[in-house]
Design a protein around this motif. Structure first.
Motif, PDB file in Angstrom:
ATOM      1  N   ASP A 184     -18.725 -15.719 -17.681  1.00 59.48           N
ATOM      2  CA  ASP A 184     -20.182 -15.622 -17.494  1.00 59.48           C
ATOM      3  C   ASP A 184     -20.583 -14.261 -16.926  1.00 59.48           C
ATOM      4  O   ASP A 184     -21.321 -14.164 -15.949  1.00 59.48           O
ATOM      5  CB  ASP A 184     -20.703 -16.739 -16.586  1.00 59.48           C
ATOM      6  CG  ASP A 184     -20.504 -18.111 -17.183  1.00 59.48           C
ATOM      7  OD1 ASP A 184     -20.517 -18.233 -18.425  1.00 59.48           O
ATOM      8  OD2 ASP A 184     -20.333 -19.061 -16.406  1.00 59.48           O
ATOM      9  N   ASP A 185     -20.073 -13.211 -17.533  1.00 59.75           N
ATOM     10  CA  ASP A 185     -20.362 -11.822 -17.152  1.00 59.75           C
ATOM     11  C   ASP A 185     -19.863 -11.449 -15.758  1.00 59.75           C
ATOM     12  O   ASP A 185     -20.271 -10.438 -15.198  1.00 59.75           O
ATOM     13  CB  ASP A 185     -21.861 -11.522 -17.249  1.00 59.75           C
ATOM     14  CG  ASP A 185     -22.368 -11.592 -18.675  1.00 59.75           C
ATOM     15  OD1 ASP A 185     -21.575 -11.278 -19.594  1.00 59.75           O
ATOM     16  OD2 ASP A 185     -23.531 -11.946 -18.872  1.00 59.75           O
ATOM     17  N   GLN A 186     -19.011 -12.255 -15.164  1.00 58.96           N
ATOM     18  CA  GLN A 186     -18.442 -11.935 -13.853  1.00 58.96           C
ATOM     19  C   GLN A 186     -16.938 -11.716 -14.007  1.00 58.96           C
ATOM     20  O   GLN A 186     -16.249 -12.512 -14.640  1.00 58.96           O
ATOM     21  CB  GLN A 186     -18.684 -13.060 -12.850  1.00 58.96           C
ATOM     22  CG  GLN A 186     -18.164 -12.719 -11.470  1.00 58.96           C
ATOM     23  CD  GLN A 186     -18.532 -13.757 -10.427  1.00 58.96           C
ATOM     24  OE1 GLN A 186     -19.227 -14.718 -10.705  1.00 58.96           O
ATOM     25  NE2 GLN A 186     -18.057 -13.561  -9.222  1.00 58.96           N
ATOM     26  N   ILE A 187     -16.451 -10.636 -13.410  1.00 58.76           N
ATOM     27  CA  ILE A 187     -15.023 -10.343 -13.453  1.00 58.76           C
ATOM     28  C   ILE A 187     -14.294 -11.295 -12.504  1.00 58.76           C
ATOM     29  O   ILE A 187     -14.705 -11.498 -11.376  1.00 58.76           O
ATOM     30  CB  ILE A 187     -14.748  -8.881 -13.059  1.00 58.76           C
ATOM     31  CG1 ILE A 187     -15.364  -7.947 -14.094  1.00 58.76           C
ATOM     32  CG2 ILE A 187     -13.257  -8.622 -12.913  1.00 58.76           C
ATOM     33  CD1 ILE A 187     -15.282  -6.483 -13.741  1.00 58.76           C
ATOM     34  N   MET A 188     -13.212 -11.879 -13.003  1.00 58.99           N
ATOM     35  CA  MET A 188     -12.378 -12.777 -12.215  1.00 58.99           C
ATOM     36  C   MET A 188     -10.942 -12.251 -12.242  1.00 58.99           C
ATOM     37  O   MET A 188     -10.539 -11.595 -13.200  1.00 58.99           O
ATOM     38  CB  MET A 188     -12.384 -14.198 -12.807  1.00 58.99           C
ATOM     39  CG  MET A 188     -13.753 -14.813 -12.967  1.00 58.99           C
ATOM     40  SD  MET A 188     -14.563 -15.146 -11.417  1.00 58.99           S
ATOM     41  CE  MET A 188     -13.610 -16.500 -10.825  1.00 58.99           C
ATOM     42  N   TYR A 189     -10.188 -12.549 -11.209  1.00 61.47           N
ATOM     43  CA  TYR A 189      -8.779 -12.185 -11.147  1.00 61.47           C
ATOM     44  C   TYR A 189      -7.969 -13.471 -11.054  1.00 61.47           C
ATOM     45  O   TYR A 189      -8.064 -14.202 -10.066  1.00 61.47           O
ATOM     46  CB  TYR A 189      -8.510 -11.276  -9.941  1.00 61.47           C
ATOM     47  CG  TYR A 189      -9.182  -9.937 -10.083  1.00 61.47           C
ATOM     48  CD1 TYR A 189      -8.520  -8.884 -10.688  1.00 61.47           C
ATOM     49  CD2 TYR A 189     -10.492  -9.750  -9.646  1.00 61.47           C
ATOM     50  CE1 TYR A 189      -9.147  -7.646 -10.850  1.00 61.47           C
ATOM     51  CE2 TYR A 189     -11.119  -8.531  -9.801  1.00 61.47           C
ATOM     52  CZ  TYR A 189     -10.444  -7.482 -10.404  1.00 61.47           C
ATOM     53  OH  TYR A 189     -11.076  -6.272 -10.562  1.00 61.47           O
ATOM     54  N   ASN A 190      -7.217 -13.765 -12.103  1.00 58.66           N
ATOM     55  CA  ASN A 190      -6.375 -14.954 -12.159  1.00 58.66           C
ATOM     56  C   ASN A 190      -4.981 -14.586 -11.674  1.00 58.66           C
ATOM     57  O   ASN A 190      -4.432 -13.553 -12.067  1.00 58.66           O
ATOM     58  CB  ASN A 190      -6.301 -15.478 -13.591  1.00 58.66           C
ATOM     59  CG  ASN A 190      -7.669 -15.805 -14.123  1.00 58.66           C
ATOM     60  OD1 ASN A 190      -8.392 -16.592 -13.540  1.00 58.66           O
ATOM     61  ND2 ASN A 190      -8.052 -15.185 -15.222  1.00 58.66           N
ATOM     62  N   VAL A 191      -4.413 -15.427 -10.830  1.00 59.76           N
ATOM     63  CA  VAL A 191      -3.086 -15.168 -10.281  1.00 59.76           C
ATOM     64  C   VAL A 191      -2.192 -16.360 -10.593  1.00 59.76           C
ATOM     65  O   VAL A 191      -2.561 -17.513 -10.344  1.00 59.76           O
ATOM     66  CB  VAL A 191      -3.132 -14.959  -8.744  1.00 59.76           C
ATOM     67  CG1 VAL A 191      -1.745 -14.627  -8.213  1.00 59.76           C
ATOM     68  CG2 VAL A 191      -4.120 -13.865  -8.379  1.00 59.76           C
ATOM     69  N   SER A 192      -1.013 -16.062 -11.139  1.00 59.94           N
ATOM     70  CA  SER A 192      -0.041 -17.117 -11.415  1.00 59.94           C
ATOM     71  C   SER A 192       1.329 -16.683 -10.915  1.00 59.94           C
ATOM     72  O   SER A 192       1.611 -15.496 -10.767  1.00 59.94           O
ATOM     73  CB  SER A 192       0.018 -17.428 -12.912  1.00 59.94           C
ATOM     74  OG  SER A 192       0.427 -16.289 -13.641  1.00 59.94           O
ATOM     75  N   PHE A 193       2.152 -17.673 -10.646  1.00 56.87           N
ATOM     76  CA  PHE A 193       3.521 -17.438 -10.197  1.00 56.87           C
ATOM     77  C   PHE A 193       4.452 -17.939 -11.294  1.00 56.87           C
ATOM     78  O   PHE A 193       4.618 -19.154 -11.455  1.00 56.87           O
ATOM     79  CB  PHE A 193       3.815 -18.204  -8.903  1.00 56.87           C
ATOM     80  CG  PHE A 193       3.059 -17.704  -7.707  1.00 56.87           C
ATOM     81  CD1 PHE A 193       3.573 -16.677  -6.935  1.00 56.87           C
ATOM     82  CD2 PHE A 193       1.832 -18.250  -7.355  1.00 56.87           C
ATOM     83  CE1 PHE A 193       2.884 -16.212  -5.814  1.00 56.87           C
ATOM     84  CE2 PHE A 193       1.136 -17.794  -6.252  1.00 56.87           C
ATOM     85  CZ  PHE A 193       1.666 -16.768  -5.482  1.00 56.87           C
ATOM     86  N   PRO A 194       5.068 -17.060 -12.067  1.00 53.99           N
ATOM     87  CA  PRO A 194       5.937 -17.500 -13.155  1.00 53.99           C
ATOM     88  C   PRO A 194       7.089 -18.395 -12.707  1.00 53.99           C
ATOM     89  O   PRO A 194       7.539 -19.246 -13.471  1.00 53.99           O
ATOM     90  CB  PRO A 194       6.471 -16.183 -13.737  1.00 53.99           C
ATOM     91  CG  PRO A 194       5.466 -15.168 -13.358  1.00 53.99           C
ATOM     92  CD  PRO A 194       4.912 -15.607 -12.035  1.00 53.99           C
ATOM     93  N   ASP A 195       7.540 -18.237 -11.480  1.00 52.29           N
ATOM     94  CA  ASP A 195       8.643 -19.062 -10.977  1.00 52.29           C
ATOM     95  C   ASP A 195       8.198 -20.450 -10.513  1.00 52.29           C
ATOM     96  O   ASP A 195       9.025 -21.303 -10.226  1.00 52.29           O
ATOM     97  CB  ASP A 195       9.344 -18.347  -9.818  1.00 52.29           C
ATOM     98  CG  ASP A 195       9.948 -17.023 -10.252  1.00 52.29           C
ATOM     99  OD1 ASP A 195      10.544 -16.974 -11.340  1.00 52.29           O
ATOM    100  OD2 ASP A 195       9.809 -16.041  -9.502  1.00 52.29           O
ATOM    101  N   LEU A 196       6.898 -20.652 -10.432  1.00 52.11           N
ATOM    102  CA  LEU A 196       6.327 -21.929  -9.979  1.00 52.11           C
ATOM    103  C   LEU A 196       5.313 -22.373 -11.025  1.00 52.11           C
ATOM    104  O   LEU A 196       4.161 -21.955 -11.004  1.00 52.11           O
ATOM    105  CB  LEU A 196       5.654 -21.752  -8.612  1.00 52.11           C
ATOM    106  CG  LEU A 196       6.516 -21.096  -7.528  1.00 52.11           C
ATOM    107  CD1 LEU A 196       5.673 -20.716  -6.331  1.00 52.11           C
ATOM    108  CD2 LEU A 196       7.659 -21.998  -7.142  1.00 52.11           C
ATOM    109  N   SER A 197       5.712 -23.220 -11.924  1.00 48.44           N
ATOM    110  CA  SER A 197       4.919 -23.511 -13.117  1.00 48.44           C
ATOM    111  C   SER A 197       3.502 -24.015 -12.852  1.00 48.44           C
ATOM    112  O   SER A 197       2.597 -23.762 -13.637  1.00 48.44           O
ATOM    113  CB  SER A 197       5.656 -24.506 -14.009  1.00 48.44           C
ATOM    114  OG  SER A 197       5.838 -25.726 -13.328  1.00 48.44           O
ATOM    115  N   SER A 198       3.261 -24.712 -11.778  1.00 51.59           N
ATOM    116  CA  SER A 198       1.927 -25.275 -11.542  1.00 51.59           C
ATOM    117  C   SER A 198       1.061 -24.388 -10.653  1.00 51.59           C
ATOM    118  O   SER A 198      -0.020 -24.786 -10.241  1.00 51.59           O
ATOM    119  CB  SER A 198       2.050 -26.654 -10.903  1.00 51.59           C
ATOM    120  OG  SER A 198       2.664 -26.533  -9.634  1.00 51.59           O
TER     121      SER A 198
END
Length: 88
Positions: free
Chosen positions: A17-31
């Motif tokens: 929705d026109d707002q920049i977001m930063y998604n963070v994931s941990f590849p070693d922790l699937s959830s």
């Protein structure tokens, strides 16, 4: 006993929705996925998520190296995230 744990996190920028977001994931922790509206907030949320997911766990998943993670996610930023871990 409280210890420190560190895992590499993948940070990807997206637009919602026109707002920049930063998604963070941990590849070693699937959830393990979180986000923030700026990089600082996203990494603080990642630290909180890491603590919540692993508190009380007897055995922690093996951590990948930053080089391994960066090779799998070449267009994303990779950052180490450290949190307190309460091993019960």
């Amino acid at each position: 006993m409280i210890n420190k744990i560190t895992y590499p996190a993948v940070v990807a920028q997206s637009v919602l929705d026109d707002q920049i977001m930063y998604n963070v994931s941990f590849p070693d922790l699937s959830s393990a996925i979180t986000y923030g509206t700026n990089l600082r907030e996203a990494l603080l949320n990642a630290r909180t998520l890491l603590k919540l997911l692993l508190d009380g766990e007897e055995v922690l998943p093996e951590s990948s190296t930053m080089t391994e993670v960066q090779a799998h996610y070449p267009k994303c930023m990779v950052s180490l995230v450290t949190a307190e871990w309460n091993k019960e």
